[in-house]
Design an enzyme around this catalytic site. Structure first.
Site, PDB file in Angstrom:
ATOM      1  N   LYS A   1      55.997  81.673  -8.106  1.00 13.64           N
ATOM      2  CA  LYS A   1      55.668  81.974  -9.507  1.00 13.64           C
ATOM      3  C   LYS A   1      54.279  82.599  -9.509  1.00 13.64           C
ATOM      4  O   LYS A   1      53.492  82.393  -8.572  1.00 13.64           O
ATOM      5  CB  LYS A   1      55.648  80.654 -10.299  1.00 13.64           C
ATOM      6  CG  LYS A   1      55.876  80.820 -11.764  1.00 13.64           C
ATOM      7  CD  LYS A   1      57.347  80.695 -12.137  1.00 13.64           C
ATOM      8  CE  LYS A   1      57.531  80.801 -13.642  1.00 13.64           C
ATOM      9  NZ  LYS A   1      58.917  80.605 -14.055  1.00 13.64           N
TER      10      LYS A   1
ATOM     11  N   VAL B   1      65.803  77.667 -31.837  1.00 12.95           N
ATOM     12  CA  VAL B   1      66.821  78.719 -31.852  1.00 12.95           C
ATOM     13  C   VAL B   1      66.174  80.075 -31.584  1.00 12.95           C
ATOM     14  O   VAL B   1      66.193  80.984 -32.412  1.00 12.95           O
ATOM     15  CB  VAL B   1      67.665  78.745 -33.151  1.00 12.95           C
ATOM     16  CG1 VAL B   1      68.871  77.854 -33.011  1.00 12.95           C
ATOM     17  CG2 VAL B   1      66.851  78.349 -34.376  1.00 12.95           C
ATOM     18  N   GLY B   2      65.547  80.175 -30.412  1.00 16.15           N
ATOM     19  CA  GLY B   2      64.975  81.442 -29.963  1.00 16.15           C
ATOM     20  C   GLY B   2      66.018  82.191 -29.161  1.00 16.15           C
ATOM     21  O   GLY B   2      67.214  82.126 -29.444  1.00 16.15           O
ATOM     22  N   ASN B   3      65.570  82.878 -28.124  1.00 13.07           N
ATOM     23  CA  ASN B   3      66.470  83.724 -27.336  1.00 13.07           C
ATOM     24  C   ASN B   3      67.691  82.976 -26.826  1.00 13.07           C
ATOM     25  O   ASN B   3      68.815  83.449 -26.941  1.00 13.07           O
ATOM     26  CB  ASN B   3      65.711  84.287 -26.122  1.00 13.07           C
ATOM     27  CG  ASN B   3      64.719  85.338 -26.551  1.00 13.07           C
ATOM     28  OD1 ASN B   3      64.999  86.135 -27.438  1.00 13.07           O
ATOM     29  ND2 ASN B   3      63.540  85.330 -25.946  1.00 13.07           N
ATOM     30  N   VAL B   4      67.466  81.811 -26.258  1.00  7.78           N
ATOM     31  CA  VAL B   4      68.588  81.075 -25.659  1.00  7.78           C
ATOM     32  C   VAL B   4      69.293  80.213 -26.706  1.00  7.78           C
ATOM     33  O   VAL B   4      70.519  80.233 -26.824  1.00  7.78           O
ATOM     34  CB  VAL B   4      68.111  80.191 -24.483  1.00  7.78           C
ATOM     35  CG1 VAL B   4      69.298  79.478 -23.850  1.00  7.78           C
ATOM     36  CG2 VAL B   4      67.393  81.024 -23.427  1.00  7.78           C
TER      37      VAL B   4
HETATM   38  P1  NAD Z   1      62.005  81.405 -27.165  1.00  8.42           P
HETATM   39  O1  NAD Z   1      60.538  81.378 -27.263  1.00  8.42           O
HETATM   40  O2  NAD Z   1      62.744  82.644 -27.494  1.00  8.42           O
HETATM   41  O3  NAD Z   1      62.650  80.222 -28.053  1.00  8.42           O
HETATM   42  C1  NAD Z   1      62.096  78.962 -28.167  1.00  8.42           C
HETATM   43  C2  NAD Z   1      62.227  78.548 -29.617  1.00  8.42           C
HETATM   44  O4  NAD Z   1      61.825  77.193 -29.749  1.00  8.42           O
HETATM   45  C3  NAD Z   1      61.362  79.377 -30.545  1.00  8.42           C
HETATM   46  O5  NAD Z   1      62.147  79.859 -31.621  1.00  8.42           O
HETATM   47  C4  NAD Z   1      60.304  78.390 -31.023  1.00  8.42           C
HETATM   48  O6  NAD Z   1      59.868  78.641 -32.324  1.00  8.42           O
HETATM   49  C5  NAD Z   1      61.062  77.084 -30.938  1.00  8.42           C
HETATM   50  N1  NAD Z   1      60.240  75.881 -30.833  1.00  8.42           N
HETATM   51  C6  NAD Z   1      59.087  75.689 -30.171  1.00  8.42           C
HETATM   52  N2  NAD Z   1      58.646  74.428 -30.309  1.00  8.42           N
HETATM   53  C7  NAD Z   1      59.557  73.796 -31.092  1.00  8.42           C
HETATM   54  C8  NAD Z   1      59.682  72.479 -31.592  1.00  8.42           C
HETATM   55  N3  NAD Z   1      58.784  71.537 -31.331  1.00  8.42           N
HETATM   56  N4  NAD Z   1      60.761  72.178 -32.371  1.00  8.42           N
HETATM   57  C9  NAD Z   1      61.693  73.105 -32.651  1.00  8.42           C
HETATM   58  N5  NAD Z   1      61.615  74.388 -32.206  1.00  8.42           N
HETATM   59  C10 NAD Z   1      60.574  74.715 -31.437  1.00  8.42           C
HETATM   60  O7  NAD Z   1      62.329  80.940 -25.666  1.00  8.42           O
HETATM   61  P2  NAD Z   1      63.702  81.079 -24.892  1.00  8.42           P
HETATM   62  O8  NAD Z   1      63.654  82.262 -24.007  1.00  8.42           O
HETATM   63  O9  NAD Z   1      64.826  80.897 -25.857  1.00  8.42           O
HETATM   64  O10 NAD Z   1      63.621  79.801 -23.948  1.00  8.42           O
HETATM   65  C11 NAD Z   1      63.833  78.501 -24.483  1.00  8.42           C
HETATM   66  C12 NAD Z   1      63.565  77.479 -23.393  1.00  8.42           C
HETATM   67  O11 NAD Z   1      64.447  77.721 -22.285  1.00  8.42           O
HETATM   68  C13 NAD Z   1      62.157  77.533 -22.808  1.00  8.42           C
HETATM   69  O12 NAD Z   1      61.769  76.233 -22.437  1.00  8.42           O
HETATM   70  C14 NAD Z   1      62.316  78.365 -21.553  1.00  8.42           C
HETATM   71  O13 NAD Z   1      61.337  78.064 -20.585  1.00  8.42           O
HETATM   72  C15 NAD Z   1      63.689  77.920 -21.098  1.00  8.42           C
HETATM   73  N6  NAD Z   1      64.358  78.914 -20.268  1.00  8.42           N
HETATM   74  C16 NAD Z   1      64.616  80.146 -20.757  1.00  8.42           C
HETATM   75  C17 NAD Z   1      65.264  81.088 -19.958  1.00  8.42           C
HETATM   76  C18 NAD Z   1      65.586  82.455 -20.477  1.00  8.42           C
HETATM   77  O14 NAD Z   1      66.354  83.169 -19.829  1.00  8.42           O
HETATM   78  N7  NAD Z   1      65.049  82.860 -21.619  1.00  8.42           N
HETATM   79  C19 NAD Z   1      65.636  80.754 -18.650  1.00  8.42           C
HETATM   80  C20 NAD Z   1      65.385  79.458 -18.174  1.00  8.42           C
HETATM   81  C21 NAD Z   1      64.737  78.539 -18.997  1.00  8.42           C
END
Ligand code: NAD
Length: 351
Positions: free
Chosen positions: A80, A186-189
């Site tokens: 990383k 409810v972000g990207n994933v």
């Molecule tokens: P993102 O930033 O798009 O979505 C995260 C969401 O969580 C955001 O909408 C944010 O506002 C919300 N959030 C933050 N704190 C919160 C809380 N206390 N209560 C409710 N909502 C809250 O991120 P992502 O890409 O969707 O990733 C989500 C998680 O999955 C992260 O932990 C990331 O490390 C992990 N992850 C993502 C990927 C990927 O491909 N994007 C891969 C492996 C792991």
């Protein structure tokens, strides 16, 4: 700042401190283990308060990637990198190019992808200086469209597969119709997971710290909104943490009524002991790095040769891996997170 005697050093093979004052770059690249292949992991850009904080973050994340690659059966190791700086104000083309040059200097021992604070476009700029980048190719979606190198769709699909395995194992259910799921974030994933679940006939509750994220999910998917505090204690079958780390902690665990925890967030357990706590409470925990590996598998195929069918099968392999973990956890009477670690260690230590 200690390195070799750092609490999180964990026998890292190599830690590289990179400095290019003219480009404003201060970065650390950590390569934990390359027994299975070159280290692959994202580059995070964050305004760390101290060098120590940056070092701790990169060491922990890098070690985690070794486990994730091994459990996902990838011929990759774990690494990383972190850039110390504010991604909104400090990121320049010169800085990204300078980072690319340092990466090139490692000769392929570490391959970079996006992470918090960096985007596909940033990795593409690094890619002008180094060939060791992934997560930059446009790919066919399988529905006639194309998508960018963003790994989130593959991550969400992997979480769905894993959730099905956990629901089958813990609740004996073969389909998701009527299943009740609470999604934190409810972000990207999380958004994509909610979409899959709704399409499969599940009932979905969501919470997010940003109202616009919630409104989008409610409006487009027909999910039910709840507050960020309510999401833990809902009377649901599955709790899916898809926000940031430490969702499972001393405050939230006693509130959980779900029988399954399966979500995408990294480092869901605030402390290692919460793994056992979940087991004691009869909650089946699908270990985070096992079930969120879809994105890593996806970007890795850019190096191994992109083949959509093979990729989908590989991601769907998360189902069997989880079943193996659940079975071993039951027969050895151990928490699932610990069993996942054991399996990953068997894979990266012996190869
Ligand atoms: P993102 O930033 O798009 O979505 C995260 C969401 O969580 C955001 O909408 C944010 O506002 C919300 N959030 C933050 N704190 C919160 C809380 N206390 N209560 C409710 N909502 C809250 O991120 P992502 O890409 O969707 O990733 C989500 C998680 O999955 C992260 O932990 C990331 O490390 C992990 N992850 C993502 C990927 C990927 O491909 N994007 C891969 C492996 C792991």
């Amino acid at each position: 700042m200690s390195v070799f005697s750092h609490n999180d050093f964990a026998d890292h093979e190599q830690v590289v401190f990179c400095c290019d004052p003219s480009a404003g770059l201060k970065a650390i690249i950590a390569i934990h283990n390359t027994n299975r292949g070159p280290a692959l992991g994202g580059c995070r850009m964050w305004p760390y308060k101290s060098d120590d904080e940056a070092l701790q973050d990169v060491l922990r994340l890098s070690r985690g990637m070794t486990y994730k690659s091994a459990i996902a059966n990838l011929n990759l190791g774990g690494g990383k990198s972190v850039i110390i700086g504010n991604p909104r104000t400090d990121k320049t083309e010169a800085l990204l190019r300078a980072m690319g040059q340092f990466l090139e200097g490692l000769g392929g021992r570490y391959i970079v992808a996006e992470d918090a604070g960096t985007h596909v476009e940033d990795i593409k700029i690094m890619g002008q200086e180094t060939q060791y980048v992934v997560g930059v190719l446009d790919k066919a979606t399988g529905e006639g469209g194309m998508r960018s190198g963003d790994p989130s769709p593959a991550t969400a699909y992997g979480v769905l597969v894993a959730l099905k395995a956990a629901v089958k194992y813990r609740l004996g259910r073969d389909d998701l119709k009527g299943l009740k799921v609470a999604i934190q974030g409810v972000g990207n994933v999380g958004y994509r997971l909610a979409k899959y679940l709704k399409e499969a006939g599940a009932q979905v509750w969501v919470a997010d710290i940003y109202d616009d994220q919630v409104r989008r999910a409610v409006h487009e998917l027909g999910v039910t909104p709840v507050s960020v505090d309510q999401i833990f204690g809902l009377d649901v079958d599955v709790f899916a943490p898809c926000a940031l780390g430490s969702a499972l902690n001393d405050d939230t665990l006693p509130q959980l009524r779900a029988k399954v925890v399966a979500g995408s967030a990294n480092n869901q357990l605030a402390e290692e002991r919460h793994d056992k706590e979940l087991m004691t409470r009869g909650i089946l925990y699908a270990p985070d790095y096992v079930i969120n590996a879809g994105g890593l598998i996806d970007v890795s195929y850019e190096r191994f040769g992109y083949d959509r069918d093979k990729l989908v099968k590989h991601i769907e392999g998360i189902y069997d891996t989880l079943m193996e973990i659940f079975e071993r956890a039951r027969s050895e009477q151990l928490p699932t997170g610990m069993v996942a670690d054991h399996i990953a260690e068997e894979r990266f230590r012996k190869s």
